[in-house]
Design an enzyme around this catalytic site. Structure first.
Site, PDB file in Angstrom:
ATOM      1  N   LYS A 166      43.437  29.306  38.833  1.00  6.60           N
ATOM      2  CA  LYS A 166      44.011  29.158  39.873  1.00  6.60           C
ATOM      3  C   LYS A 166      43.991  27.806  40.355  1.00  6.60           C
ATOM      4  O   LYS A 166      44.739  27.155  40.933  1.00  6.60           O
ATOM      5  CB  LYS A 166      43.519  30.135  41.104  1.00  6.60           C
ATOM      6  CG  LYS A 166      43.883  31.644  40.731  1.00  6.60           C
ATOM      7  CD  LYS A 166      43.046  32.427  41.625  1.00  6.60           C
ATOM      8  CE  LYS A 166      43.357  34.023  41.245  1.00  6.60           C
ATOM      9  NZ  LYS A 166      42.204  34.979  41.821  1.00  6.60           N
ATOM     10  N   GLN A 203      37.950  35.930  45.841  1.00 10.71           N
ATOM     11  CA  GLN A 203      38.291  36.771  44.664  1.00 10.71           C
ATOM     12  C   GLN A 203      37.260  38.011  44.730  1.00 10.71           C
ATOM     13  O   GLN A 203      36.214  38.098  44.898  1.00 10.71           O
ATOM     14  CB  GLN A 203      37.431  35.696  43.359  1.00 10.71           C
ATOM     15  CG  GLN A 203      37.853  36.170  42.078  1.00 10.71           C
ATOM     16  CD  GLN A 203      39.157  36.200  41.740  1.00 10.71           C
ATOM     17  OE1 GLN A 203      39.956  35.708  42.010  1.00 10.71           O
ATOM     18  NE2 GLN A 203      39.353  37.280  40.740  1.00 10.71           N
ATOM     19  N   ASP A 206      46.714  36.708  49.504  1.00  5.86           N
ATOM     20  CA  ASP A 206      46.825  37.976  48.514  1.00  5.86           C
ATOM     21  C   ASP A 206      47.572  38.948  49.143  1.00  5.86           C
ATOM     22  O   ASP A 206      47.830  39.970  48.415  1.00  5.86           O
ATOM     23  CB  ASP A 206      45.247  38.485  48.640  1.00  5.86           C
ATOM     24  CG  ASP A 206      44.611  37.972  47.293  1.00  5.86           C
ATOM     25  OD1 ASP A 206      45.271  37.874  46.294  1.00  5.86           O
ATOM     26  OD2 ASP A 206      43.388  37.719  47.191  1.00  5.86           O
TER      27      ASP A 206
HETATM   28  N1  GUN Z   1      40.410  40.023  41.368  1.00  2.63           N
HETATM   29  C1  GUN Z   1      41.571  40.359  40.520  1.00  2.63           C
HETATM   30  N2  GUN Z   1      42.753  40.164  40.936  1.00  2.63           N
HETATM   31  C2  GUN Z   1      42.731  39.704  42.058  1.00  2.63           C
HETATM   32  C3  GUN Z   1      43.575  39.467  43.155  1.00  2.63           C
HETATM   33  O1  GUN Z   1      44.911  39.512  42.817  1.00  2.63           O
HETATM   34  N3  GUN Z   1      43.172  38.917  44.248  1.00  2.63           N
HETATM   35  C4  GUN Z   1      41.741  38.671  44.398  1.00  2.63           C
HETATM   36  N4  GUN Z   1      41.397  38.165  45.466  1.00  2.63           N
HETATM   37  N5  GUN Z   1      41.054  39.155  43.550  1.00  2.63           N
HETATM   38  C5  GUN Z   1      41.236  39.650  42.541  1.00  2.63           C
END
Ligand code: GUN
Length: 295
Positions: A54, A98, A121
């Site tokens: 990311k 995350q 998100d």
């Molecule tokens: N962990 C796995 N996929 C995601 C996601 O799309 N967003 C977040 N915040 N954590 C994750």
């Protein structure tokens, strides 16, 4: 006739290039640099890889990227304090914590502490509520990527039968909302659904998000359907090695369907691309800027 492998990587690349052009425009015309903060608590190896990817993608698109790491032993109050600071930081337009979080930290409390306008998100209860009633809302990145891909590939989706297998808050439910907003006839199926193969076989659009390796077989698929495989499952193969597979048996599906997203290289790359899209959207909304359509 065999269907097509849908190249999610290439689609994600074109989305990221567009985001980079939008970021250039925001900087040159509005002196605005969109900023994304990612909070990682602990050292889960898969989460570290996601967070690194990311970060790289955010910088490559020309945005500000901030990474905040906390020890696995961090208290809920420490995580909430980080979120509060980021809510107040005007250089940060998107905040992603995350998941999963360590057991001593309440995920729901942390997600709902994020300013809904910065919730890239789309997991905050305000955003899920807005999604449910069809108001403008931050949408979770994976379903947003899937619906954009489907519209690009199939055009008008209205009247199509869509079956979403999986009812998670992150994928299944928001995916169903987005398909309904496109006037599809939507069925949400799950582990308790009776006659699941028959239900799947009615789908013009089949979205698999159950987390069961290769569960969906070729004879569950309607000829000519479009199949989106959101599953990412690591399975053991001979020689002690592992490989990634989706929720759909790809080889069988591609013989029947119009198109199928592979794993890896399908939905996965789209998720990060749409995180960047959401960050640009949040930055524009915060500053009341409308992006030109033709960038
Ligand atoms: N962990 C796995 N996929 C995601 C996601 O799309 N967003 C977040 N915040 N954590 C994750």
């Amino acid at each position: 006739m065999a269907g097509q492998k849908i190249d999610g990587k290439q689609f994600a690349e074109s989305v990221r290039e567009r985001v980079a052009r939008q970021v250039d425009y925001l900087q040159s015309e509005h002196k605005l640099k969109p900023g994304l903060a990612v909070v990682l608590v602990g050292e889960d190896p898969a989460s570290q890889v996601y967070v690194r990817n990311k970060n790289t993608a955010t910088l490559k698109a020309g945005m500000k990227s901030e990474e905040i790491r906390l020890e696995a032993s961090a208290s809920q109050e420490e995580v909430l304090e980080v979120v509060r600071k980021l809510n107040e930081d005007s250089s940060i337009h998107g905040i992603l914590v995350q998941l999963p979080l360590p057991p001593q930290v309440d995920e729901t409390a942390v997600i709902n502490a994020i300013d809904p306008a910065k919730d890239v998100d789309g997991f905050h209860v305000i955003n899920t509520g807005r999604q449910a009633v069809g108001l403008d809302a931050m949408m979770p990145c994976t379903p947003l990527g899937c619906i954009t891909l489907l519209k690009e590939r199939l055009g008008d989706l209205s009247g199509l039968n869509a079956v979403v297998v999986g009812r998670s808050n992150i994928v299944g439910k928001p995916m169903a909302s987005l398909l309904l907003a496109e006037s599809c006839t939507v069925t949400i199926a799950h582990s308790r659904t009776k006659d699941l193969p028959e239900v799947c076989k009615r789908a013009d659009i089949l979205v698999a998000a159950v987390g069961r390796p290769e569960m969906i077989r070729g004879d569950w698929i309607k000829p000519g359907a479009t199949v989106i495989d959101v599953g990412i499952n690591r399975v053991n193969v001979d020689g002690g090695k592992t490989r990634l597979v989706g929720d759909v048996n790809f080889e069988e599906a591609i013989a029947i369907a119009e198109g199928v997203t592979p794993v890896p290289g399908g939905v996965g790359p789209m998720t990060i691309a749409f995180l960047l899209v959401n960050t640009v959207t949040a930055a524009c909304r915060a500053h009341n800027i409308q992006l030109p359509e033709d960038i």
